[in-house]
Scaffold this motif. Structure first.
Motif, PDB file in Angstrom:
ATOM      1  N   ARG A   1       0.807  -1.216   0.000  1.00 26.33           N
ATOM      2  CA  ARG A   1       0.000   0.000   0.000  1.00 26.33           C
ATOM      3  C   ARG A   1       0.842   1.269   0.000  1.00 26.33           C
ATOM      4  O   ARG A   1       0.570   2.210  -0.764  1.00 26.33           O
ATOM      5  N   VAL A   2       1.871   1.324   0.860  1.00 25.31           N
ATOM      6  CA  VAL A   2       2.593   2.581   1.075  1.00 25.31           C
ATOM      7  C   VAL A   2       3.833   2.692   0.197  1.00 25.31           C
ATOM      8  O   VAL A   2       4.096   3.749  -0.393  1.00 25.31           O
ATOM      9  N   VAL A   3       4.608   1.612   0.099  1.00 24.46           N
ATOM     10  CA  VAL A   3       5.834   1.647  -0.703  1.00 24.46           C
ATOM     11  C   VAL A   3       5.534   1.424  -2.179  1.00 24.46           C
ATOM     12  O   VAL A   3       6.276   1.880  -3.053  1.00 24.46           O
ATOM     13  N   GLY A   4       4.427   0.726  -2.470  1.00 25.46           N
ATOM     14  CA  GLY A   4       4.017   0.544  -3.862  1.00 25.46           C
ATOM     15  C   GLY A   4       4.679  -0.631  -4.552  1.00 25.46           C
ATOM     16  O   GLY A   4       4.902  -0.583  -5.763  1.00 25.46           O
ATOM     17  N   VAL A   5       5.001  -1.684  -3.798  1.00 27.23           N
ATOM     18  CA  VAL A   5       5.591  -2.889  -4.373  1.00 27.23           C
ATOM     19  C   VAL A   5       4.648  -4.066  -4.138  1.00 27.23           C
ATOM     20  O   VAL A   5       3.834  -4.048  -3.214  1.00 27.23           O
ATOM     21  N   THR A   6       4.772  -5.089  -4.983  1.00 28.99           N
ATOM     22  CA  THR A   6       3.939  -6.275  -4.847  1.00 28.99           C
ATOM     23  C   THR A   6       4.803  -7.428  -4.346  1.00 28.99           C
ATOM     24  O   THR A   6       5.652  -7.929  -5.084  1.00 28.99           O
ATOM     25  N   PRO A   7       4.614  -7.855  -3.112  1.00 30.41           N
ATOM     26  CA  PRO A   7       5.484  -8.898  -2.551  1.00 30.41           C
ATOM     27  C   PRO A   7       5.301 -10.246  -3.257  1.00 30.41           C
ATOM     28  O   PRO A   7       4.174 -10.715  -3.435  1.00 30.41           O
ATOM     29  N   ALA A   8       6.425 -10.835  -3.671  1.00 32.99           N
ATOM     30  CA  ALA A   8       6.410 -12.212  -4.151  1.00 32.99           C
ATOM     31  C   ALA A   8       6.391 -13.137  -2.931  1.00 32.99           C
ATOM     32  O   ALA A   8       6.441 -12.677  -1.788  1.00 32.99           O
TER      33      ALA A   8
ATOM     34  N   ALA B   1      24.056   3.804   2.834  1.00 30.90           N
ATOM     35  CA  ALA B   1      23.134   3.884   3.967  1.00 30.90           C
ATOM     36  C   ALA B   1      22.205   5.084   3.823  1.00 30.90           C
ATOM     37  O   ALA B   1      21.006   4.999   4.113  1.00 30.90           O
ATOM     38  N   GLU B   2      22.734   6.197   3.351  1.00 27.80           N
ATOM     39  CA  GLU B   2      21.923   7.403   3.190  1.00 27.80           C
ATOM     40  C   GLU B   2      20.923   7.267   2.048  1.00 27.80           C
ATOM     41  O   GLU B   2      19.856   7.884   2.073  1.00 27.80           O
ATOM     42  N   LYS B   3      21.238   6.450   1.049  1.00 23.12           N
ATOM     43  CA  LYS B   3      20.275   6.206  -0.024  1.00 23.12           C
ATOM     44  C   LYS B   3      19.006   5.590   0.539  1.00 23.12           C
ATOM     45  O   LYS B   3      17.882   6.031   0.237  1.00 23.12           O
ATOM     46  N   TRP B   4      19.176   4.576   1.390  1.00 20.54           N
ATOM     47  CA  TRP B   4      18.006   3.942   1.994  1.00 20.54           C
ATOM     48  C   TRP B   4      17.360   4.849   3.020  1.00 20.54           C
ATOM     49  O   TRP B   4      16.124   4.881   3.162  1.00 20.54           O
ATOM     50  N   SER B   5      18.165   5.616   3.751  1.00 21.56           N
ATOM     51  CA  SER B   5      17.611   6.561   4.715  1.00 21.56           C
ATOM     52  C   SER B   5      16.680   7.563   4.030  1.00 21.56           C
ATOM     53  O   SER B   5      15.608   7.887   4.548  1.00 21.56           O
ATOM     54  N   ARG B   6      17.104   8.048   2.872  1.00 20.13           N
ATOM     55  CA  ARG B   6      16.279   9.006   2.134  1.00 20.13           C
ATOM     56  C   ARG B   6      14.930   8.392   1.742  1.00 20.13           C
ATOM     57  O   ARG B   6      13.879   9.032   1.857  1.00 20.13           O
ATOM     58  N   ARG B   7      14.969   7.148   1.299  1.00 24.09           N
ATOM     59  CA  ARG B   7      13.724   6.494   0.901  1.00 24.09           C
ATOM     60  C   ARG B   7      12.806   6.257   2.093  1.00 24.09           C
ATOM     61  O   ARG B   7      11.585   6.448   2.001  1.00 24.09           O
TER      62      ARG B   7
ATOM     63  N   GLY C   1      19.594  -8.623  -6.636  1.00 23.20           N
ATOM     64  CA  GLY C   1      18.413  -8.556  -7.491  1.00 23.20           C
ATOM     65  C   GLY C   1      17.181  -9.209  -6.914  1.00 23.20           C
ATOM     66  O   GLY C   1      16.159  -9.321  -7.614  1.00 23.20           O
ATOM     67  N   SER C   2      17.226  -9.628  -5.655  1.00 25.99           N
ATOM     68  CA  SER C   2      16.070 -10.296  -5.047  1.00 25.99           C
ATOM     69  C   SER C   2      15.180  -9.326  -4.273  1.00 25.99           C
ATOM     70  O   SER C   2      14.227  -9.750  -3.615  1.00 25.99           O
ATOM     71  N   SER C   3      15.477  -8.049  -4.342  1.00 29.01           N
ATOM     72  CA  SER C   3      14.684  -6.986  -3.694  1.00 29.01           C
ATOM     73  C   SER C   3      14.667  -7.083  -2.176  1.00 29.01           C
ATOM     74  O   SER C   3      13.754  -6.570  -1.531  1.00 29.01           O
ATOM     75  N   LYS C   4      15.681  -7.707  -1.595  1.00 34.30           N
ATOM     76  CA  LYS C   4      15.714  -7.824  -0.137  1.00 34.30           C
ATOM     77  C   LYS C   4      15.819  -6.462   0.528  1.00 34.30           C
ATOM     78  O   LYS C   4      15.203  -6.228   1.580  1.00 34.30           O
ATOM     79  N   SER C   5      16.586  -5.542  -0.062  1.00 32.49           N
ATOM     80  CA  SER C   5      16.727  -4.217   0.548  1.00 32.49           C
ATOM     81  C   SER C   5      15.437  -3.416   0.473  1.00 32.49           C
ATOM     82  O   SER C   5      15.145  -2.608   1.370  1.00 32.49           O
ATOM     83  N   THR C   6      14.656  -3.620  -0.572  1.00 32.62           N
ATOM     84  CA  THR C   6      13.382  -2.897  -0.698  1.00 32.62           C
ATOM     85  C   THR C   6      12.480  -3.182   0.486  1.00 32.62           C
ATOM     86  O   THR C   6      11.807  -2.290   1.016  1.00 32.62           O
ATOM     87  N   TYR C   7      12.480  -4.422   0.925  1.00 32.51           N
ATOM     88  CA  TYR C   7      11.605  -4.810   2.033  1.00 32.51           C
ATOM     89  C   TYR C   7      12.259  -4.612   3.396  1.00 32.51           C
ATOM     90  O   TYR C   7      11.599  -4.148   4.335  1.00 32.51           O
ATOM     91  N   VAL C   8      13.555  -4.942   3.517  1.00 31.90           N
ATOM     92  CA  VAL C   8      14.200  -4.897   4.830  1.00 31.90           C
ATOM     93  C   VAL C   8      14.754  -3.518   5.155  1.00 31.90           C
ATOM     94  O   VAL C   8      14.683  -3.067   6.301  1.00 31.90           O
ATOM     95  N   SER C   9      15.318  -2.825   4.170  1.00 33.42           N
ATOM     96  CA  SER C   9      15.952  -1.531   4.424  1.00 33.42           C
ATOM     97  C   SER C   9      15.061  -0.335   4.103  1.00 33.42           C
ATOM     98  O   SER C   9      15.411   0.794   4.454  1.00 33.42           O
ATOM     99  N   HIS C  10      13.937  -0.583   3.438  1.00 27.75           N
ATOM    100  CA  HIS C  10      13.030   0.508   3.082  1.00 27.75           C
ATOM    101  C   HIS C  10      11.686   0.346   3.792  1.00 27.75           C
ATOM    102  O   HIS C  10      11.348   1.114   4.691  1.00 27.75           O
ATOM    103  N   ALA C  11      10.923  -0.676   3.405  1.00 32.51           N
ATOM    104  CA  ALA C  11       9.578  -0.832   3.969  1.00 32.51           C
ATOM    105  C   ALA C  11       9.611  -1.127   5.471  1.00 32.51           C
ATOM    106  O   ALA C  11       8.825  -0.566   6.242  1.00 32.51           O
TER     107      ALA C  11
END
Length: 221
Positions: free
Chosen positions: A32-39, A102-108, A68-78
């Protein structure tokens, strides 16, 4: 006899239910908030993180997955955004092999916490008005987020959640016992000492050596 709901009332009921799902479940929040569809593997990660945070089933968690497994999208962002939604007065440290990463993920995370969708789910948790830095910022409820590169001093900051995202920079670095020892010593001396009692730590990485950070945690913890 109760009158049936109008179309508008039914929409409002469904919206309230979706917000409750996003508040309770990380995968629903990410959608809903980050806009990704979890596999399927993302849902497994989200469920495991929920069990650690909400049910207190673990204090440390190691997630090893390929690039490429999007682990950071879920663990470091969402995940840290959802965590600060649920615990807006707690602190988060996110560390990587460089402060820049680290700041890249912090910004997100910061931009997500400031978003209208996050505020719809967590009405009492948003970004503090004076939070303009990406290296350190705060929530409206005095929680804080700190982005740190390996080797950075973290004095004066205590966290309830620590996320390590690829703290080993490369395969070449991982083959150096001296370089790995420096990372382990920084973790013990600087980072681990900054954790609150019963704080949670999550390490996500690609395995690069037997005694990389994942190997170190699995042996020493």
């Amino acid at each position: 006899m109760t009158a049936p709901l109008t179309a508008l009332e039914q929409m409002l009921v469904e919206e309230i239910a979706r917000r409750a799902d996003a508040e309770q479940h990380l995968a629903d929040y990410a959608r809903r908030v980050v806009g990704v569809t979890p596999a399927l593997h993302h849902r497994y990660i989200c469920d495991e993180l929920e069990r650690g945070i909400l049910n207190d089933e673990w204090d440390d968690c190691v997630i090893c997955m390929p690039p490429g497994s999007s682990k950071s999208t879920y663990v470091s962002h969402a995940f840290p955004a959802w965590f600060l939604g649920r615990f807006p007065d707690d602190n988060v440290i996110l560390a990587s092999h460089t402060a820049t990463l680290a700041e890249k993920w912090s910004r997100r995370v910061r931009d997500t916490v400031a978003s209208p969708e996050h505020t719809r789910v967590f009405e009492h948790s948003t970004l503090s008005r004076d939070s303009t830095s990406v290296s350190k910022w705060s929530t409206s409820e005095n929680g804080e987020f700190l982005a740190a590169g390996v080797g950075m001093s973290i004095l004066g900051f205590r966290a309830g959640l620590v996320i390590l995202d690829d703290v080993v920079a490369s395969f070449e670095q991982a083959q150096s016992a001296t370089q790995l020892e420096k990372i382990h010593e920084w973790f013990k001396a600087d980072l681990k000492s900054r954790m609150k009692p019963h704080a949670k730590i999550v390490n996500i990485c690609q395995r690069t050596a037997a005694y990389d950070m994942a190997g170190y945690m699995m042996k020493e913890f």
